[in-house]
Design a protein around this motif. Structure first.
Motif, short mmCIF file in Angstrom:
data_model
loop_
_atom_site.label_atom_id
_atom_site.label_comp_id
_atom_site.label_asym_id
_atom_site.label_seq_id
_atom_site.Cartn_x
_atom_site.Cartn_y
_atom_site.Cartn_z
N ARG B 32 11.82 -32.57 16.59
CA ARG B 32 12.44 -31.67 16.39
C ARG B 32 13.85 -32.57 16.54
O ARG B 32 14.72 -31.69 15.46
CB ARG B 32 12.93 -30.73 17.98
N TYR B 33 14.16 -33.18 16.41
CA TYR B 33 15.82 -34.29 16.12
C TYR B 33 15.58 -34.26 15.02
O TYR B 33 16.56 -34.32 14.42
CB TYR B 33 15.67 -35.43 17.84
N ILE B 34 14.37 -35.27 14.89
CA ILE B 34 14.69 -36.40 13.35
C ILE B 34 14.42 -34.35 12.43
O ILE B 34 15.16 -35.19 11.80
CB ILE B 34 12.87 -36.76 13.23
N PHE B 38 16.94 -34.66 9.68
CA PHE B 38 16.50 -35.12 8.29
C PHE B 38 17.35 -33.39 7.86
O PHE B 38 18.18 -33.19 6.39
CB PHE B 38 15.37 -34.60 8.03
N LEU B 39 17.22 -31.93 7.84
CA LEU B 39 17.68 -30.65 7.27
C LEU B 39 19.36 -30.97 7.10
O LEU B 39 19.94 -30.47 5.58
CB LEU B 39 17.71 -30.00 8.29
N LEU B 40 20.41 -31.74 8.04
CA LEU B 40 20.96 -31.68 7.90
C LEU B 40 22.10 -33.17 7.08
O LEU B 40 23.27 -32.90 6.30
CB LEU B 40 21.85 -32.43 8.74
N ILE B 42 20.36 -32.44 3.52
CA ILE B 42 20.88 -31.42 2.00
C ILE B 42 22.75 -30.57 2.66
O ILE B 42 23.32 -31.03 1.35
CB ILE B 42 20.08 -30.36 2.88
N PRO B 43 23.19 -30.36 3.66
CA PRO B 43 24.61 -30.14 3.58
C PRO B 43 25.35 -31.37 3.29
O PRO B 43 26.83 -30.55 2.52
CB PRO B 43 24.61 -29.15 4.76
N THR B 44 25.62 -32.19 3.20
CA THR B 44 26.00 -33.17 3.67
C THR B 44 26.14 -33.76 2.06
O THR B 44 27.40 -33.72 1.97
CB THR B 44 26.11 -34.68 3.94
N VAL B 45 24.52 -33.90 1.37
CA VAL B 45 25.10 -33.71 -0.29
C VAL B 45 25.65 -32.90 -0.24
O VAL B 45 26.06 -33.50 -1.72
CB VAL B 45 23.00 -34.34 -0.03
N PHE B 46 25.24 -32.07 -0.32
CA PHE B 46 25.11 -30.57 -1.51
C PHE B 46 26.42 -30.81 -1.31
O PHE B 46 27.41 -30.60 -2.31
CB PHE B 46 24.54 -28.98 -0.29
N ILE B 47 27.88 -30.51 -0.04
CA ILE B 47 29.40 -30.91 -0.15
C ILE B 47 29.77 -31.94 -0.76
O ILE B 47 30.57 -31.91 -1.42
CB ILE B 47 29.58 -31.18 1.67
N LEU B 48 29.22 -32.89 -0.67
CA LEU B 48 29.90 -34.10 -1.34
C LEU B 48 29.52 -33.90 -3.14
O LEU B 48 30.40 -34.11 -3.66
CB LEU B 48 28.95 -35.50 -1.01
N VAL B 49 28.35 -33.70 -2.92
CA VAL B 49 28.15 -33.44 -4.85
C VAL B 49 29.45 -32.34 -5.19
O VAL B 49 29.84 -32.35 -6.12
CB VAL B 49 27.09 -33.25 -5.25
N ASN B 350 22.21 -42.86 6.84
CA ASN B 350 23.18 -42.43 8.34
C ASN B 350 21.63 -41.63 9.01
O ASN B 350 21.86 -41.52 9.62
CB ASN B 350 23.69 -41.00 7.43
N PHE B 351 20.57 -41.00 8.09
CA PHE B 351 19.57 -40.65 8.87
C PHE B 351 18.46 -41.17 9.17
O PHE B 351 17.93 -41.67 10.67
CB PHE B 351 19.10 -39.16 7.82
#
Lengths: 360, 366
Positions: B32-34, B38-40, B42-49, B350-351
C-alpha cells in the motif's frame, strides 16, 4: 510541571537586555569547543559585514576600473605586485578590489533574498497552517515538489525569467536575489506551517477565539509571534546557501555583469582558463572569499542549532537523558548549579535539561 | 534544500500527516505504501513541469529569445506562427502536457536534437560522475563521521566538524579549480579535463555496443591502459563533487551515532564492559546508517545541481555541461526540456529511495 514551579523559585530576577539578545545569550550558554566554533563564526561574519559596508574605503580601485590614476591600463593577468597585491584578472581588473567589492554584492543579495523569502514564506506558512483546508493541501504539495528539486536549476530558471527577457529593467543584484528567494520560500513555509499547526490547538488561541478576536488578529498576534522561534536558525543556514547559489549562478554566467557589480562566482568562471595555464591568483582569492564567508555564517548557524537541540548541546546532553532523576534530585529553591552559571540558562527551558551539573 | 539540517524527515512529509489514517485503516502494509508513494510522483512531476512551463513562457517565446535581434520582424513572426507560439498560452500548455505524456520533451533549438536524445547521449556521463562522487562520499563521510562521534567534543571532533562544514562551504567549482591547479598543472599527475584521452574516446566509441558509461566501455576494450586513462580522468571530478556529499554524510553519521549511543541497548552494552570503540563500531553504527538512506533522495538533487557546476569546471561532457551550453546559447526549449526531464528523474529517484527506506525501516508507512 514540576520544573516550571522550580524555575519560578530559582530565577526570580529578570535578566538584563544585553543578556537576552540572541547571540550574546548563545555565547554565554555555550562551552568549550562549541563556544570556540560559535565565536570563530561570529568573528568571520563580523569581518565580512565590515568589509561589505566599508568596501569603498577598503578597496584601492573600483570593481570595474581598468586603469589607474595615471591613465595607464592595469594589464591583463599581472601577477601579484605592490600595486596589485593579488594581481589582475584576464579582463584587466584588480583582483583584490573585486574580492572586496564582491563582499558588498554578496551581502546585499543575501539581505534582499532572505527578507523576501521570509516575508513570502512566513505569510504562506501562516495562512496554510492556520486556515488549513484545500489551500493548505495545495501549498504543501507545491512546496514539497519545489523543495525536492535542485535549487541551482530552479534559480537558473528564475534568473532566466527575471533577467532573460530584458536585463536593463532590473538591477543585477535584485534579479539574483529574487532568483534565490524562490528557492528558499518552501523552507520558511514548512517551518512556519508546522509551528502554526501546533500553536493552533494551544489554549490561548482557543481563548482568543472565544473572546471573539478576528482570524487575522489571531494569526498575526498569537500564532505568528509564537512561531518565529526557529527563524534565526534557518536564516543563518539559508544565508550561507544563498551565497553558494549566487556564486553558482555567477559561475554559469547568470550572475551580475562585471561592469554593474563585482561577483565572486563570475570571477571564478573567468578563471577556469587561467588555472589551466598555471595562473592561480585569479581563482584563489574570490574562491577563498566564498569559502570563508560561508564557513563563518555556517559556524554560527551550526552552533545555534546545536545549542537549541538538547540532544546535541555538548556535554550537557547527558543531563537530558537523566531527566527523571533530575526532577527528583532538585530541591526547589535549594542549591542549584549549572556549568555556565544559572544566569546563562533560558527561563522555562527546563531545568532537567541544563540546570544540573553532570559528572561523567 | 536544507542539506545542513540533520533532519531526515523532509523526504516523508506526507507520511507524517497521514500516518494516523494508515494505522486506523488496519496496517495497509508495504505494498500500500509503495503504491501511494508511486502515485505521488504524478502530482510532483505535474507541478514542477507546470511551474517551469509558465515561468519560462512568461519571458516570451523561445524563438525571440534565441533569434531576437538577428531576424527581420516578419520572418520572426512567421517562425513563431509555425512553431505555434502565437496561440493562447493555455492551449500551448495543454499541447506541451500532451507531448510530455507521450515522452516528447521537445526539440532543441540550436542543434535540432530531441531532448530525450540529449538525455540518452549525455545522461550516461552524468550518471557515471554521480557514481564516482557517491563512492568518494561514502568512503570519506561514513568512517570520519563515526570517528567524530567517537571523539565527541574533543579536538578531533571539532576538526572533523570543521572539515565537514568546509566540504559544504567550498563551492564545487572552486574545489575543482584548486584540484586542477595542484594535481594537473603543478604536479602534472592527472589530466586537466575531459572524460578520457581523445584516442581512447575514439576506441570506445567504435565498440560494437558502447554504453556511454566510459568505465564499462573501457573494460569492454580489454585494454588496461584505457581503463587507467578513464579512471585518471575521473579522480578529480569525482573528488570535487564527492566531498560536497561527504560533508553531509559525515555530519549525519556523527549526529546519529551520538544519539544511538545514548539508547538503552548501547548503555547495557557499556555496562557489560564493551569498549567505547566497539560500541561505536558494532552497536551504534548500523542504526545510524538508516537516515543516510533517507537523505539520499535530497542528495540526488544536490548532486545534480553540483554536477552542472562540476561538469562545467572539468569539461565533463554530461547533461550538466550540455545544459550550461544551451543556457549560453539561450536555447530555452532545450533548457525547459532538460529541466522538466530532471524533475522526472528526481521524482523517480526519490520514490526509489523512499521505498528502500520503507523496506529497511518498518515504521515508514502511510
Amino acid at each position: 510541571m514540576a520544573t516550571t514551579s522550580a524555575m519560578a523559585l530559582v530565577v526570580p530576577r529578570k535578566r538584563s537586555l544585553l543578556e537576552r539578545l540572541p547571540i550574546v545569550h548563545q555565547v554565554r550558554q555555550s562551552v568549550g569547543v562549541q563556544r570556540g566554533m560559535l565565536v570563530t563564526g561570529l568573528v568571520i561574519t563580523a569581518v565580512f559585514v565590515i568589509v561589505a559596508v566599508f568596501a569603498p574605503l577598503i578597496a584601492p580601485y573600483g570593481f570595474a576600473q581598468l586603469h589607474g590614476a595615471n591613465g595607464k591600463d592595469f594589464g591583463s593577468q599581472q601577477p601579484p605586485s605592490p600595486e596589485h597585491i593579488w594581481g589582475t584578472t584576464v579582463g584587466g581588473y584588480d583582483v583584490f578590489s573585486r574580492v572586496i567589492w564582491g563582499a558588498q554584492t554578496a551581502a546585499s543579495v543575501i539581505i534582499v533574498a532572505i527578507v523576501l523569502s521570509i516575508f513570502a514564506g512566513v505569510l504562506l506558512g501562516l495562512v496554510s497552517g492556520y486556515l488549513g483546508g484545500w489551500i493548505d493541501r495545495v501549498l504543501v504539495v507545491v512546496c514539497d515538489a519545489i523543495y525536492a528539486f535542485p535549487t541551482l536549476l530552479l534559480a537558473i530558471v528564475m534568473s532566466i525569467v527575471i533577467s532573460g527577457g530584458q536585463s536593463q529593467v532590473w538591477g543585477g543584484i535584485l534579479a539574483a536575489a529574487i532568483s534565490i528567494t524562490v528557492v528558499y520560500i518552501p523552507q520558511y513555509f514548512r517551518v512556519i506551517r508546522a509551528e502554526a499547526v501546533r500553536i493552533k490547538s494551544e489554549a490561548y488561541v482557543e481563548s482568543a477565539k472565544v473572546v471573539g478576536a478576528s482570524t487575522g488578529r489571531i494569526m498575526f498576534k498569537h500564532v505568528f509571534r509564537n512561531s518565529t522561534r526557529t527563524l534565526p536558525l534557518i536564516f543563518t543556514l539559508n544565508a550561507s546557501e544563498a551565497i553558494l547559489t549566487l556564486a553558482g549562478l555567477g559561475f554559469l554566467g547568470f550572475g551580475i555583469e562585471p561592469s554593474s557589480a563585482s561577483e565572486w562566482g563570475y570571477d571564478l568562471n573567468k578563471a577556469i582558463a587561467d588555472v589551466t595555464s598555471g595562473i592561480w591568483w585569479t581563482a584563489l582569492y574570490p574562491g577563498l572569499a566564498i569559502v570563508l564567508v560561508v564557513l563563518g555564517i555556517t559556524l554560527v548557524g551550526e552552533s545555534m542549532n546545536d545549542l537549541a537541540d538538547p540532544r546535541l548541546r555538548g556535554r550537557r546532553a547527558v543531563a537530558a537523558t537523566a531527566g527523571e532523576t533530575a526532577d527528583i534530585s532538585v530541591v526547589p529553591g535549594g542549591p542549584n548549579e549549572a556549568p555556565g552559571g544559572l544566569e546563562s540558562l533560558e527561563p522555562g527551558a527546563g531545568i532537567e535539561e541544563e540546570g544540573i551539573e553532570v559528572r561523567e | 534544500m536544507t542539506a545542513l539540517l540533520d533532519d531526515p524527515d523532509p523526504l516523508i512529509p506526507a507520511a507524517s500527516t497521514t500516518s494516523e489514517n494508515g494505522k486506523r485503516g488496519g496496517g495497509g502494509g508495504l505494498l500500500r505504501y509503495i503504491i501511494i508513494r508511486f502515485l505521488l510522483i504524478i502530482p510532483t512531476v505535474f507541478i514542477l513541469v507546470t511551474v517551469v512551463f509558465f515561468l519560462m513562457r512568461s519571458t516570451g517565446d523561445p524563438i525571440t529569445a534565441a533569434q531576437g535581434g538577428r531576424l527581420p520582424p516578419d520572418e520572426l513572426a512567421r517562425r513563431i506562427h509555425e512553431a505555434g507560439y502565437d496561440q493562447p498560452l493555455f492551449v500551448q500548455y495543454l499541447q506541451y502536457l500532451g507531448q510530455i505524456f507521450t515522452g516528447n520533451f521537445g526539440t532543441t533549438f540550436s542543434d535540432h536534437q530531441q531532448v530525450t536524445t540529449v538525455l540518452v547521449t549525455y545522461g550516461a556521463a552524468t550518471l557515471e560522475l554521480a557514481f564516482y562522487a557517491l563512492i568518494v562520499a561514502f568512503i570519506v563521510g561514513i568512517p570520519l563521521g563515526m570517528l567524530a562521534a567517537y571523539f565527541r567534543d574533543k579536538g578531533w571532533d571539532a576538526a572533523l566538524r570543521i572539515f565537514a562544514i568546509l566540504c559544504y562551504a567550498t563551492p564545487v567549482f572552486f574545489a575543482g579549480l584548486l584540484l586542477k591547479l595542484i594535481f594537473s598543472v603543478w604536479l602534472g599527475w592527472l589530466p586537466v579535463s575531459g572524460r578520457a584521452s581523445i584516442g581512447d574516446e575514439l576506441t570506445m566509441q567504435s565498440l560494437p555496443h558502447p554504453t556511454g558509461i566510459y568505465l564499462i566501455d573501457a573494460f569492454q576494450t580489454g585494454d588496461p591502459a584505457v581503463v587507467g586513462d578513464v579512471l585518471a580522468h575521473a579522480v578529480l571530478p569525482g573528488i570535487a563533487l564527492g566531498f560536497l556529499t561527504a560533508g553531509v554524510f559525515l555530519r549525519l553519521v556523527r549526529t546519529n551515532v551520538i544519539s544511538t549511543l545514548s539508547t538503552d541497548y548501547v548503555s547495557s552494552g557499556r555496562s557489560r564492559g564493551v569498549s567505547e570503540f566497539r560500541l561505536v563500531r558494532k552497536h551504534a553504527y548500523r542504526p545510524a546508517l538508516i537516515p543516510i538512506i533517507t537523505v539520499m533522495g535530497l542528495q540526488i538533487a544536490l548532486l545534480l545541481g553540483g554536477a552542472v557546476l562540476t561538469e562545467t569546471t572539468f569539461e565533463w561532457k554530461g547533461l550538466g555541461f550540455q545544459l550550461a551550453q544551451y543556457l549560453q546559447a539561450r536555447d530555452y526549449v532545450a533548457v525547459q526540456g532538460i529541466v522538466a526531464m530532471l524533475a522526472v528523474i528526481v521524482a523517480i529517484t526519490n520514490f526509489i529511495v523512499d521505498v528502500i527506506a520503507a523496506l529497511i525501516d518498518p515504521r515508514v508507512r502511510y
